[in-house]
Design a protein around this motif. Structure first.
Motif, mmCIF file in Angstrom:
data_model
loop_
_atom_site.group_PDB
_atom_site.id
_atom_site.type_symbol
_atom_site.label_atom_id
_atom_site.label_comp_id
_atom_site.label_asym_id
_atom_site.label_seq_id
_atom_site.Cartn_x
_atom_site.Cartn_y
_atom_site.Cartn_z
ATOM 1 N N TYR A 4 0.865 -1.191 0.000
ATOM 2 C CA TYR A 4 0.000 0.000 0.000
ATOM 3 C C TYR A 4 0.897 1.235 0.000
ATOM 4 O O TYR A 4 1.662 1.441 0.942
ATOM 5 C CB TYR A 4 -0.883 0.028 1.250
ATOM 6 N N GLU A 6 1.531 5.415 0.059
ATOM 7 C CA GLU A 6 0.853 6.487 0.806
ATOM 8 C C GLU A 6 -0.378 6.981 0.069
ATOM 9 O O GLU A 6 -1.399 7.313 0.666
ATOM 10 C CB GLU A 6 1.819 7.651 1.035
ATOM 11 N N LYS A 7 -0.259 7.016 -1.264
ATOM 12 C CA LYS A 7 -1.401 7.458 -2.075
ATOM 13 C C LYS A 7 -2.566 6.494 -1.941
ATOM 14 O O LYS A 7 -3.724 6.913 -1.840
ATOM 15 C CB LYS A 7 -0.996 7.556 -3.545
ATOM 16 N N ASP A 8 -2.267 5.187 -1.968
ATOM 17 C CA ASP A 8 -3.317 4.175 -1.806
ATOM 18 C C ASP A 8 -4.025 4.382 -0.467
ATOM 19 O O ASP A 8 -5.245 4.315 -0.358
ATOM 20 C CB ASP A 8 -2.716 2.753 -1.809
ATOM 21 N N ILE A 9 -3.210 4.606 0.563
ATOM 22 C CA ILE A 9 -3.769 4.721 1.909
ATOM 23 C C ILE A 9 -4.650 5.964 2.022
ATOM 24 O O ILE A 9 -5.752 5.920 2.566
ATOM 25 C CB ILE A 9 -2.622 4.727 2.957
ATOM 26 N N GLU A 10 -4.168 7.050 1.436
ATOM 27 C CA GLU A 10 -4.952 8.284 1.448
ATOM 28 C C GLU A 10 -6.272 8.083 0.690
ATOM 29 O O GLU A 10 -7.342 8.461 1.150
ATOM 30 C CB GLU A 10 -4.120 9.388 0.799
ATOM 31 N N ARG A 11 -6.151 7.447 -0.483
ATOM 32 C CA ARG A 11 -7.311 7.178 -1.324
ATOM 33 C C ARG A 11 -8.288 6.258 -0.578
ATOM 34 O O ARG A 11 -9.500 6.426 -0.640
ATOM 35 C CB ARG A 11 -6.824 6.479 -2.600
ATOM 36 N N TRP A 13 -8.805 5.903 2.801
ATOM 37 C CA TRP A 13 -9.558 6.513 3.910
ATOM 38 C C TRP A 13 -10.538 7.576 3.424
ATOM 39 O O TRP A 13 -11.516 7.881 4.114
ATOM 40 C CB TRP A 13 -8.611 7.065 4.980
ATOM 41 N N MET A 14 -10.267 8.130 2.200
ATOM 42 C CA MET A 14 -11.234 9.085 1.662
ATOM 43 C C MET A 14 -12.582 8.436 1.353
ATOM 44 O O MET A 14 -13.606 9.110 1.245
ATOM 45 C CB MET A 14 -10.694 9.720 0.370
#
Ligand code: ZN
Length: 159
Positions: A4, A6-11, A13-14
């Protein structure tokens, strides 16, 4: 094992309705037929609950991600726990979705493996009542585990 970014994780939780620590955090985007959120990771489409678990705790290693709240759409890591297929079936049974596990005999319900599992993985995150309901035993049985009693001296307790 899945990676995962950081972008995946941000995407990720959005797409989750993050609420209070004990509330259910519902997945807001597409779901699979059974109600599990559908999260795109690279070319994979994986259940959002698995992503929530793995982002928070690390790889699920092929084990089942089970819901203590019994709501597939929920992504609150505190409502997720790792189980074997057997745990998953037992969980379903305790919630009336399968054969009922035997009652009345403590040893018949909680195996030594169950006890280890509960002590190591569930006690830190869940209440005695919730764990007891999941395994079909009383909360006082779970409370005995919490007080640090070992397997050998809790076998005398009734369920
Ligand atoms: Zn939940």
């Amino acid at each position: 094992m899945r990676i995962y970014t950081e972008k995946d994780i941000e995407r990720f939780w959005m797409k989750v309705d993050v609420r209070g620590p004990d509330d259910c955090w519902d997945w807001l985007a597409c779901t699979f037929a059974k109600g599990y959120g559908k999260f795109s990771l690279g070319r994979d489409r994986i259940p959002a609950s698995i992503a929530a678990y793995e982002i928070t705790n690390g790889p699920a290693n092929g084990l089942f991600v089970c819901h203590s709240c019994d709501r597939p759409v929920c992504c609150n890591p505190r409502h997720l726990w790792l189980g074997t297929n057997l745990d998953n079936q037992r969980d379903a049974a305790s919630k009336g979705r399968g054969p009922t596990p035997p009652r009345g005999n403590f040893r018949a319900i909680l195996t030594e493996q169950d006890v280890l599992w509960i002590v190591q993985n569930m006690l830190p995150n869940m209440t005695n009542v919730a764990i007891g309901q999941m395994y079909g035993v009383s909360h006082s049985t779970i409370s005995a585990l919490r007080r640090g009693k070992t397997w050998s001296n809790i076998t005398g307790l009734g369920a």
